[in-house]
Design a protein around this motif. Sequence first.
Motif, PDB file in Angstrom:
ATOM      1  N   VAL A 121       6.703  12.193  17.178  1.00 14.44           N
ATOM      2  CA  VAL A 121       7.326  10.910  17.544  1.00 14.44           C
ATOM      3  C   VAL A 121       6.322  10.033  18.291  1.00 14.44           C
ATOM      4  O   VAL A 121       6.213   8.819  18.037  1.00 14.44           O
ATOM      5  CB  VAL A 121       8.599  11.137  18.379  1.00 14.44           C
ATOM      6  N   LYS A 122       5.553  10.636  19.193  1.00 13.52           N
ATOM      7  CA  LYS A 122       4.506   9.875  19.898  1.00 13.52           C
ATOM      8  C   LYS A 122       3.441   9.383  18.922  1.00 13.52           C
ATOM      9  O   LYS A 122       2.956   8.242  19.026  1.00 13.52           O
ATOM     10  CB  LYS A 122       3.862  10.735  20.984  1.00 13.52           C
ATOM     11  N   ASN A 123       3.078  10.234  17.982  1.00 17.08           N
ATOM     12  CA  ASN A 123       2.038   9.861  17.021  1.00 17.08           C
ATOM     13  C   ASN A 123       2.445   8.654  16.186  1.00 17.08           C
ATOM     14  O   ASN A 123       1.668   7.706  16.038  1.00 17.08           O
ATOM     15  CB  ASN A 123       1.718  11.050  16.100  1.00 17.08           C
ATOM     16  N   ILE A 124       3.661   8.679  15.662  1.00 15.98           N
ATOM     17  CA  ILE A 124       4.060   7.533  14.842  1.00 15.98           C
ATOM     18  C   ILE A 124       4.420   6.329  15.708  1.00 15.98           C
ATOM     19  O   ILE A 124       4.249   5.189  15.299  1.00 15.98           O
ATOM     20  CB  ILE A 124       5.185   7.890  13.848  1.00 15.98           C
ATOM     21  N   GLY A 125       4.860   6.605  16.949  1.00 17.41           N
ATOM     22  CA  GLY A 125       5.119   5.506  17.874  1.00 17.41           C
ATOM     23  C   GLY A 125       3.868   4.721  18.221  1.00 17.41           C
ATOM     24  O   GLY A 125       3.929   3.528  18.522  1.00 17.41           O
ATOM     25  N   SER A 126       2.711   5.397  18.132  1.00 14.82           N
ATOM     26  CA  SER A 126       1.441   4.713  18.432  1.00 14.82           C
ATOM     27  C   SER A 126       1.105   3.657  17.392  1.00 14.82           C
ATOM     28  O   SER A 126       0.243   2.808  17.622  1.00 14.82           O
ATOM     29  CB  SER A 126       0.308   5.741  18.510  1.00 14.82           C
ATOM     30  N   ASP A 166       4.754  -4.354  13.304  1.00 13.02           N
ATOM     31  CA  ASP A 166       5.952  -4.898  13.944  1.00 13.02           C
ATOM     32  C   ASP A 166       7.076  -3.863  13.967  1.00 13.02           C
ATOM     33  O   ASP A 166       7.908  -3.860  14.871  1.00 13.02           O
ATOM     34  CB  ASP A 166       6.438  -6.136  13.185  1.00 13.02           C
ATOM     35  N   CYS A 167       7.087  -2.995  12.950  1.00 15.14           N
ATOM     36  CA  CYS A 167       8.159  -1.998  12.861  1.00 15.14           C
ATOM     37  C   CYS A 167       7.631  -0.752  12.168  1.00 15.14           C
ATOM     38  O   CYS A 167       6.871  -0.839  11.201  1.00 15.14           O
ATOM     39  CB  CYS A 167       9.337  -2.573  12.068  1.00 15.14           C
ATOM     40  N   VAL A 168       8.027   0.408  12.691  1.00 15.37           N
ATOM     41  CA  VAL A 168       7.804   1.677  12.005  1.00 15.37           C
ATOM     42  C   VAL A 168       9.174   2.285  11.716  1.00 15.37           C
ATOM     43  O   VAL A 168      10.039   2.361  12.590  1.00 15.37           O
ATOM     44  CB  VAL A 168       6.935   2.636  12.830  1.00 15.37           C
ATOM     45  N   LEU A 169       9.332   2.681  10.461  1.00 18.83           N
ATOM     46  CA  LEU A 169      10.570   3.254   9.960  1.00 18.83           C
ATOM     47  C   LEU A 169      10.298   4.695   9.550  1.00 18.83           C
ATOM     48  O   LEU A 169       9.235   4.995   8.992  1.00 18.83           O
ATOM     49  CB  LEU A 169      11.040   2.436   8.745  1.00 18.83           C
ATOM     50  N   SER A 170      11.227   5.598   9.829  1.00 19.29           N
ATOM     51  CA  SER A 170      11.087   6.964   9.333  1.00 19.29           C
ATOM     52  C   SER A 170      12.481   7.533   9.083  1.00 19.29           C
ATOM     53  O   SER A 170      13.295   7.627  10.006  1.00 19.29           O
ATOM     54  CB  SER A 170      10.315   7.845  10.322  1.00 19.29           C
ATOM     55  N   VAL A 171      12.737   7.862   7.829  1.00 15.12           N
ATOM     56  CA  VAL A 171      14.058   8.330   7.411  1.00 15.12           C
ATOM     57  C   VAL A 171      13.937   9.744   6.854  1.00 15.12           C
ATOM     58  O   VAL A 171      13.210   9.977   5.882  1.00 15.12           O
ATOM     59  CB  VAL A 171      14.658   7.389   6.344  1.00 15.12           C
ATOM     60  N   THR A 182      17.754  15.553  21.848  1.00 10.35           N
ATOM     61  CA  THR A 182      16.356  15.864  21.536  1.00 10.35           C
ATOM     62  C   THR A 182      15.653  14.642  20.976  1.00 10.35           C
ATOM     63  O   THR A 182      14.521  14.318  21.355  1.00 10.35           O
ATOM     64  CB  THR A 182      16.279  17.004  20.490  1.00 10.35           C
ATOM     65  N   VAL A 183      16.329  13.967  20.049  1.00 11.41           N
ATOM     66  CA  VAL A 183      15.761  12.760  19.433  1.00 11.41           C
ATOM     67  C   VAL A 183      15.594  11.664  20.483  1.00 11.41           C
ATOM     68  O   VAL A 183      14.530  11.039  20.598  1.00 11.41           O
ATOM     69  CB  VAL A 183      16.650  12.277  18.272  1.00 11.41           C
ATOM     70  N   ASP A 184      16.649  11.428  21.267  1.00 13.42           N
ATOM     71  CA  ASP A 184      16.600  10.381  22.295  1.00 13.42           C
ATOM     72  C   ASP A 184      15.464  10.632  23.285  1.00 13.42           C
ATOM     73  O   ASP A 184      14.713   9.705  23.630  1.00 13.42           O
ATOM     74  CB  ASP A 184      17.927  10.326  23.063  1.00 13.42           C
ATOM     75  N   ASP A 185      15.340  11.859  23.746  1.00 15.57           N
ATOM     76  CA  ASP A 185      14.300  12.185  24.736  1.00 15.57           C
ATOM     77  C   ASP A 185      12.907  11.977  24.155  1.00 15.57           C
ATOM     78  O   ASP A 185      12.002  11.488  24.841  1.00 15.57           O
ATOM     79  CB  ASP A 185      14.455  13.631  25.212  1.00 15.57           C
ATOM     80  N   ALA A 186      12.718  12.345  22.895  1.00 12.21           N
ATOM     81  CA  ALA A 186      11.411  12.177  22.256  1.00 12.21           C
ATOM     82  C   ALA A 186      11.068  10.696  22.101  1.00 12.21           C
ATOM     83  O   ALA A 186       9.928  10.273  22.347  1.00 12.21           O
ATOM     84  CB  ALA A 186      11.393  12.868  20.896  1.00 12.21           C
ATOM     85  N   GLN A 219       0.841  -1.193   0.000  1.00 15.61           N
ATOM     86  CA  GLN A 219       0.000   0.000   0.000  1.00 15.61           C
ATOM     87  C   GLN A 219       0.878   1.247   0.000  1.00 15.61           C
ATOM     88  O   GLN A 219       1.976   1.241   0.558  1.00 15.61           O
ATOM     89  CB  GLN A 219      -0.898   0.047   1.251  1.00 15.61           C
ATOM     90  N   VAL A 220       0.378   2.312  -0.631  1.00 16.97           N
ATOM     91  CA  VAL A 220       1.015   3.632  -0.578  1.00 16.97           C
ATOM     92  C   VAL A 220      -0.064   4.598  -0.096  1.00 16.97           C
ATOM     93  O   VAL A 220      -0.989   4.927  -0.838  1.00 16.97           O
ATOM     94  CB  VAL A 220       1.569   4.051  -1.958  1.00 16.97           C
ATOM     95  N   LEU A 221       0.050   5.029   1.165  1.00 15.45           N
ATOM     96  CA  LEU A 221      -1.028   5.771   1.837  1.00 15.45           C
ATOM     97  C   LEU A 221      -0.622   7.208   2.146  1.00 15.45           C
ATOM     98  O   LEU A 221       0.561   7.528   2.221  1.00 15.45           O
ATOM     99  CB  LEU A 221      -1.393   5.076   3.150  1.00 15.45           C
ATOM    100  N   LYS A 222      -1.621   8.047   2.354  1.00  6.72           N
ATOM    101  CA  LYS A 222      -1.370   9.414   2.819  1.00  6.72           C
ATOM    102  C   LYS A 222      -1.110   9.394   4.319  1.00  6.72           C
ATOM    103  O   LYS A 222      -1.749   8.620   5.057  1.00  6.72           O
ATOM    104  CB  LYS A 222      -2.576  10.319   2.520  1.00  6.72           C
ATOM    105  N   CYS A 223      -0.181  10.218   4.773  1.00 11.17           N
ATOM    106  CA  CYS A 223       0.060  10.322   6.215  1.00 11.17           C
ATOM    107  C   CYS A 223       0.268  11.780   6.599  1.00 11.17           C
ATOM    108  O   CYS A 223       0.647  12.618   5.774  1.00 11.17           O
ATOM    109  CB  CYS A 223       1.259   9.478   6.655  1.00 11.17           C
ATOM    110  N   ASP A 224       0.004  12.064   7.854  1.00 14.47           N
ATOM    111  CA  ASP A 224       0.235  13.391   8.424  1.00 14.47           C
ATOM    112  C   ASP A 224       0.711  13.185   9.855  1.00 14.47           C
ATOM    113  O   ASP A 224      -0.073  12.824  10.743  1.00 14.47           O
ATOM    114  CB  ASP A 224      -1.058  14.219   8.395  1.00 14.47           C
ATOM    115  N   VAL A 225       2.001  13.391  10.085  1.00 14.08           N
ATOM    116  CA  VAL A 225       2.596  13.061  11.381  1.00 14.08           C
ATOM    117  C   VAL A 225       2.125  13.983  12.493  1.00 14.08           C
ATOM    118  O   VAL A 225       2.337  13.697  13.671  1.00 14.08           O
ATOM    119  CB  VAL A 225       4.140  13.063  11.322  1.00 14.08           C
ATOM    120  N   THR A 226       1.476  15.094  12.146  1.00 13.59           N
ATOM    121  CA  THR A 226       0.974  16.005  13.181  1.00 13.59           C
ATOM    122  C   THR A 226      -0.380  15.555  13.730  1.00 13.59           C
ATOM    123  O   THR A 226      -0.883  16.150  14.685  1.00 13.59           O
ATOM    124  CB  THR A 226       0.844  17.444  12.646  1.00 13.59           C
ATOM    125  N   GLN A 227      -0.957  14.510  13.162  1.00 15.36           N
ATOM    126  CA  GLN A 227      -2.231  13.970  13.644  1.00 15.36           C
ATOM    127  C   GLN A 227      -1.978  12.821  14.630  1.00 15.36           C
ATOM    128  O   GLN A 227      -1.025  12.061  14.463  1.00 15.36           O
ATOM    129  CB  GLN A 227      -3.087  13.464  12.478  1.00 15.36           C
TER     130      GLN A 227
END
Length: 261
Positions: free
Chosen positions: A180-185, A158-163, A220-224, A137-145
Amino acid sequence: METILIGKEDYLQHFDPQDYAKTYYSLSPDSGSENTILTFCLKNLHQAFVLDGLKGDTLIDIGSGPTIYQYLSACESFREIIATDYTDQNREEMQRWLRKEPGAFDWSPVVKYACELEGDRERWLKKEEKVRRAIKQVLKCDVTQANPLAPLAVPPADCVLSVLCLEAACKDLPTYSSAVKNIGSLVKPGGHLIFVTCLGASFYMVGKNRFFAVYLEQKTVDDAVKGAGFDILWAKSEQMAYSLDVCDNRGMYALVAQKQL
């Protein structure tokens, strides 16, 4: 002073997928700094997916852009890859490559490099086909949601990747931590989160357009990531930078984290 583009509408109107891919991913002899950062990304993804054996059924890639290099190792370890991006034109550019359309970006030099890391440069055509089969699938995403894939409800992965996504998608540090919390969910308990991030950047260029980047330090990244409920398993930072006329970053950072049970 040159306008810095930052808003969602700016991405929809001014982000050119072919310009972006040619600047950062051509792997041409005259793109030394860009090549160094691309190979940093490929080597760390190879470490995570191939050498460390991180695997599962489903991987969600957040902020895929028009690129497929981030799947060259992951396709060996996951049955299903869900690619996502905010802009219509990036998703369409990826689909053009998936459909083998004329004029799609030529990823073969990058694919050959990834195959070389795995010990067989000559299987690059098979690798391309494996990536095409893996992307379901190729889906729309908005990390601020809160649910970046809304209105879709996707089972935890099982895994979320973000580069190289969140530093461009977030206007400030509170927005970054929330993203980070949003995509971690989207990660199941015990699952993994993989980031590759630019450190110390304030802008990056796509064609003649200057886009904003939020200034990130390793802490900053580690804390998030920890604040989103993850334990960092390993991380690697290196002082390396793009050509200054392309991006003003000061380093690169890769990490693998596991969601707490």
